[in-house]
Design a protein around this motif. Sequence first.
Motif, PDB file in Angstrom:
ATOM      1  N   CYS A  25      -5.666   8.210   3.965  1.00 51.82           N
ATOM      2  CA  CYS A  25      -5.399   8.959   2.740  1.00 51.82           C
ATOM      3  C   CYS A  25      -4.248   9.914   3.009  1.00 51.82           C
ATOM      4  CB  CYS A  25      -6.605   9.808   2.342  1.00 51.82           C
ATOM      5  SG  CYS A  25      -8.172   8.957   2.394  1.00 51.82           S
ATOM      6  N   HIS A  26      -3.242   9.878   2.174  1.00 50.24           N
ATOM      7  CA  HIS A  26      -2.110  10.798   2.316  1.00 50.24           C
ATOM      8  C   HIS A  26      -1.958  11.574   1.008  1.00 50.24           C
ATOM      9  CE1 HIS A  26       1.669  12.311   3.898  1.00 50.24           C
ATOM     10  NE2 HIS A  26       2.118  12.188   2.670  1.00 50.24           N
ATOM     11  N   TRP A  27      -2.430  12.820   1.039  1.00 52.41           N
ATOM     12  CA  TRP A  27      -2.320  13.679  -0.142  1.00 52.41           C
ATOM     13  C   TRP A  27      -0.906  14.215  -0.219  1.00 52.41           C
ATOM     14  CZ3 TRP A  27      -6.074  14.077  -3.743  1.00 52.41           C
ATOM     15  CH2 TRP A  27      -7.314  13.520  -3.401  1.00 52.41           C
ATOM     16  N   LEU A  28      -0.335  14.194  -1.403  1.00 54.64           N
ATOM     17  CA  LEU A  28       1.056  14.578  -1.613  1.00 54.64           C
ATOM     18  C   LEU A  28       1.166  16.033  -2.063  1.00 54.64           C
ATOM     19  CD1 LEU A  28       2.016  11.355  -3.575  1.00 54.64           C
ATOM     20  CD2 LEU A  28       2.292  11.782  -1.124  1.00 54.64           C
ATOM     21  N   ALA A  29       2.321  16.616  -1.835  1.00 58.95           N
ATOM     22  CA  ALA A  29       2.580  17.978  -2.307  1.00 58.95           C
ATOM     23  C   ALA A  29       2.784  17.939  -3.814  1.00 58.95           C
ATOM     24  CB  ALA A  29       3.812  18.548  -1.617  1.00 58.95           C
ATOM     25  N   PHE A  30       2.212  18.893  -4.497  1.00 55.34           N
ATOM     26  CA  PHE A  30       2.380  18.976  -5.944  1.00 55.34           C
ATOM     27  C   PHE A  30       2.188  20.412  -6.373  1.00 55.34           C
ATOM     28  CE2 PHE A  30      -1.538  16.987  -4.630  1.00 55.34           C
ATOM     29  CZ  PHE A  30      -2.487  17.927  -4.983  1.00 55.34           C
ATOM     30  N   GLU A  31       2.767  20.724  -7.501  1.00 57.40           N
ATOM     31  CA  GLU A  31       2.711  22.088  -8.026  1.00 57.40           C
ATOM     32  C   GLU A  31       1.294  22.493  -8.423  1.00 57.40           C
ATOM     33  OE1 GLU A  31       5.370  24.326  -8.945  1.00 57.40           O
ATOM     34  OE2 GLU A  31       6.654  23.108  -7.649  1.00 57.40           O
ATOM     35  N   ASP A  32       0.640  21.624  -9.163  1.00 61.87           N
ATOM     36  CA  ASP A  32      -0.669  21.956  -9.701  1.00 61.87           C
ATOM     37  C   ASP A  32      -1.437  20.662  -9.908  1.00 61.87           C
ATOM     38  OD1 ASP A  32      -2.680  23.572 -10.695  1.00 61.87           O
ATOM     39  OD2 ASP A  32      -1.869  23.613 -12.727  1.00 61.87           O
ATOM     40  N   ILE A  33      -2.727  20.723  -9.752  1.00 63.32           N
ATOM     41  CA  ILE A  33      -3.571  19.561 -10.011  1.00 63.32           C
ATOM     42  C   ILE A  33      -4.742  20.056 -10.855  1.00 63.32           C
ATOM     43  CG2 ILE A  33      -4.862  19.895  -7.864  1.00 63.32           C
ATOM     44  CD1 ILE A  33      -5.233  16.841  -7.756  1.00 63.32           C
ATOM     45  N   ASN A  34      -5.087  19.269 -11.849  1.00 63.32           N
ATOM     46  CA  ASN A  34      -6.264  19.675 -12.621  1.00 63.32           C
ATOM     47  C   ASN A  34      -7.494  18.975 -12.048  1.00 63.32           C
ATOM     48  OD1 ASN A  34      -6.705  17.125 -13.973  1.00 63.32           O
ATOM     49  ND2 ASN A  34      -5.044  17.644 -15.376  1.00 63.32           N
ATOM     50  N   ASP A  35      -8.634  19.457 -12.437  1.00 62.42           N
ATOM     51  CA  ASP A  35      -9.896  18.964 -11.901  1.00 62.42           C
ATOM     52  C   ASP A  35     -10.076  17.468 -12.157  1.00 62.42           C
ATOM     53  OD1 ASP A  35     -12.290  19.924 -10.503  1.00 62.42           O
ATOM     54  OD2 ASP A  35     -13.349  19.274 -12.321  1.00 62.42           O
ATOM     55  N   GLU A  36      -9.660  17.009 -13.323  1.00 63.80           N
ATOM     56  CA  GLU A  36      -9.799  15.591 -13.673  1.00 63.80           C
ATOM     57  C   GLU A  36      -8.956  14.700 -12.755  1.00 63.80           C
ATOM     58  OE1 GLU A  36      -8.808  12.655 -17.410  1.00 63.80           O
ATOM     59  OE2 GLU A  36      -9.417  14.713 -17.858  1.00 63.80           O
ATOM     60  N   GLU A  37      -7.725  15.104 -12.456  1.00 60.83           N
ATOM     61  CA  GLU A  37      -6.869  14.335 -11.550  1.00 60.83           C
ATOM     62  C   GLU A  37      -7.478  14.254 -10.153  1.00 60.83           C
ATOM     63  OE1 GLU A  37      -2.315  15.085 -13.026  1.00 60.83           O
ATOM     64  OE2 GLU A  37      -3.399  16.795 -12.161  1.00 60.83           O
ATOM     65  N   LEU A  38      -8.008  15.370  -9.695  1.00 63.18           N
ATOM     66  CA  LEU A  38      -8.627  15.396  -8.370  1.00 63.18           C
ATOM     67  C   LEU A  38      -9.856  14.494  -8.329  1.00 63.18           C
ATOM     68  CD1 LEU A  38      -8.772  16.499  -5.516  1.00 63.18           C
ATOM     69  CD2 LEU A  38     -10.005  18.481  -6.413  1.00 63.18           C
ATOM     70  N   ARG A  39     -10.680  14.573  -9.334  1.00 59.54           N
ATOM     71  CA  ARG A  39     -11.889  13.737  -9.375  1.00 59.54           C
ATOM     72  C   ARG A  39     -11.530  12.251  -9.462  1.00 59.54           C
ATOM     73  NH1 ARG A  39     -17.121  16.422 -11.300  1.00 59.54           N
ATOM     74  NH2 ARG A  39     -16.729  18.636 -10.942  1.00 59.54           N
ATOM     75  N   THR A  40     -10.494  11.921 -10.218  1.00 61.42           N
ATOM     76  CA  THR A  40     -10.050  10.521 -10.306  1.00 61.42           C
ATOM     77  C   THR A  40      -9.606  10.016  -8.937  1.00 61.42           C
ATOM     78  OG1 THR A  40      -9.398  10.758 -12.619  1.00 61.42           O
ATOM     79  CG2 THR A  40      -8.359   8.966 -11.380  1.00 61.42           C
ATOM     80  N   ALA A  41      -8.868  10.838  -8.209  1.00 58.07           N
ATOM     81  CA  ALA A  41      -8.396  10.450  -6.873  1.00 58.07           C
ATOM     82  C   ALA A  41      -9.569  10.267  -5.913  1.00 58.07           C
ATOM     83  CB  ALA A  41      -7.420  11.495  -6.339  1.00 58.07           C
ATOM     84  N   VAL A  42     -10.556  11.147  -5.982  1.00 58.36           N
ATOM     85  CA  VAL A  42     -11.722  11.035  -5.104  1.00 58.36           C
ATOM     86  C   VAL A  42     -12.561   9.814  -5.474  1.00 58.36           C
ATOM     87  CG1 VAL A  42     -13.904  12.139  -4.427  1.00 58.36           C
ATOM     88  CG2 VAL A  42     -11.783  13.483  -4.531  1.00 58.36           C
ATOM     89  N   GLU A  43     -12.729   9.545  -6.761  1.00 56.99           N
ATOM     90  CA  GLU A  43     -13.462   8.348  -7.177  1.00 56.99           C
ATOM     91  C   GLU A  43     -12.787   7.085  -6.653  1.00 56.99           C
ATOM     92  OE1 GLU A  43     -13.767   8.841 -11.438  1.00 56.99           O
ATOM     93  OE2 GLU A  43     -15.771   9.731 -11.243  1.00 56.99           O
ATOM     94  N   LYS A  44     -11.462   7.056  -6.696  1.00 57.68           N
ATOM     95  CA  LYS A  44     -10.730   5.898  -6.175  1.00 57.68           C
ATOM     96  C   LYS A  44     -10.956   5.763  -4.670  1.00 57.68           C
ATOM     97  CE  LYS A  44      -8.219   2.318  -6.658  1.00 57.68           C
ATOM     98  NZ  LYS A  44      -8.718   1.168  -7.409  1.00 57.68           N
ATOM     99  N   LEU A  45     -10.919   6.885  -3.953  1.00 53.78           N
ATOM    100  CA  LEU A  45     -11.192   6.844  -2.513  1.00 53.78           C
ATOM    101  C   LEU A  45     -12.567   6.249  -2.245  1.00 53.78           C
ATOM    102  CD1 LEU A  45     -10.772   7.554   0.474  1.00 53.78           C
ATOM    103  CD2 LEU A  45     -11.524   9.884  -0.074  1.00 53.78           C
ATOM    104  N   CYS A  46     -13.559   6.680  -2.989  1.00 56.27           N
ATOM    105  CA  CYS A  46     -14.913   6.170  -2.800  1.00 56.27           C
ATOM    106  C   CYS A  46     -15.003   4.682  -3.108  1.00 56.27           C
ATOM    107  CB  CYS A  46     -15.904   6.975  -3.641  1.00 56.27           C
ATOM    108  SG  CYS A  46     -16.065   8.687  -3.069  1.00 56.27           S
ATOM    109  N   GLU A  47     -14.334   4.231  -4.150  1.00 53.51           N
ATOM    110  CA  GLU A  47     -14.284   2.796  -4.477  1.00 53.51           C
ATOM    111  C   GLU A  47     -13.679   2.003  -3.325  1.00 53.51           C
ATOM    112  OE1 GLU A  47     -12.106   2.111  -8.113  1.00 53.51           O
ATOM    113  OE2 GLU A  47     -13.320   3.582  -9.202  1.00 53.51           O
ATOM    114  N   LEU A  48     -12.607   2.532  -2.736  1.00 52.55           N
ATOM    115  CA  LEU A  48     -11.942   1.834  -1.630  1.00 52.55           C
ATOM    116  C   LEU A  48     -12.819   1.792  -0.381  1.00 52.55           C
ATOM    117  CD1 LEU A  48      -8.305   3.163  -2.138  1.00 52.55           C
ATOM    118  CD2 LEU A  48      -9.178   0.859  -2.648  1.00 52.55           C
ATOM    119  N   ILE A  49     -13.554   2.853  -0.116  1.00 52.08           N
ATOM    120  CA  ILE A  49     -14.481   2.855   1.021  1.00 52.08           C
ATOM    121  C   ILE A  49     -15.523   1.761   0.833  1.00 52.08           C
ATOM    122  CG2 ILE A  49     -16.336   4.151   2.173  1.00 52.08           C
ATOM    123  CD1 ILE A  49     -14.618   6.715   1.656  1.00 52.08           C
TER     124      ILE A  49
END
Length: 144
Positions: A25-49
């Motif tokens: 997993c390589h998290w990228l630099a970004f100005e701001d992230i909302n909770d929904e974007e973060l949860r979507t990324a984590v859900e995708k990680l879990c799907e891939l696992i």
Amino acid sequence: MKRQLLYESLVVKYYYEDDNRLLYCHWLAFEDINDEELRTAVEKLCELILSYRPQSVLDNSLAVDYAILPETQEWIAQKLDDAMHKGLATHYALVMSNDFFAELSNAQILEEVHQARNPGEHSWVQASFQTEDEAHAWLPPTNA
């Protein structure tokens, strides 16, 4: 070591190394992230696992420099713990930012994972590192 890109968004890229049975997993630099974007990324990680069933996960969060809300930390811990158990992954290496708030958020997530564990379930271990080299050295040899 050949990395196959599995998923890419504005906040994260996920790769798989078949030779090492490693989900990277390589998290990228970004100005701001909302909770929904973060949860979507984590859900995708879990799907891939669950899909790739890696032996290990290496999470490079060096570019992360934001705090995660406590309720989101708890949600991440539950989702991640469930995926690691069901995917039978054994190791989770987290390369963390030196940013105080990001480090505190990640440490709290790891603590939530420990508290959520049920005795007798598939166990996996996690550790935090300052460099990818340290994380790679900690990961176990591949069980092909």
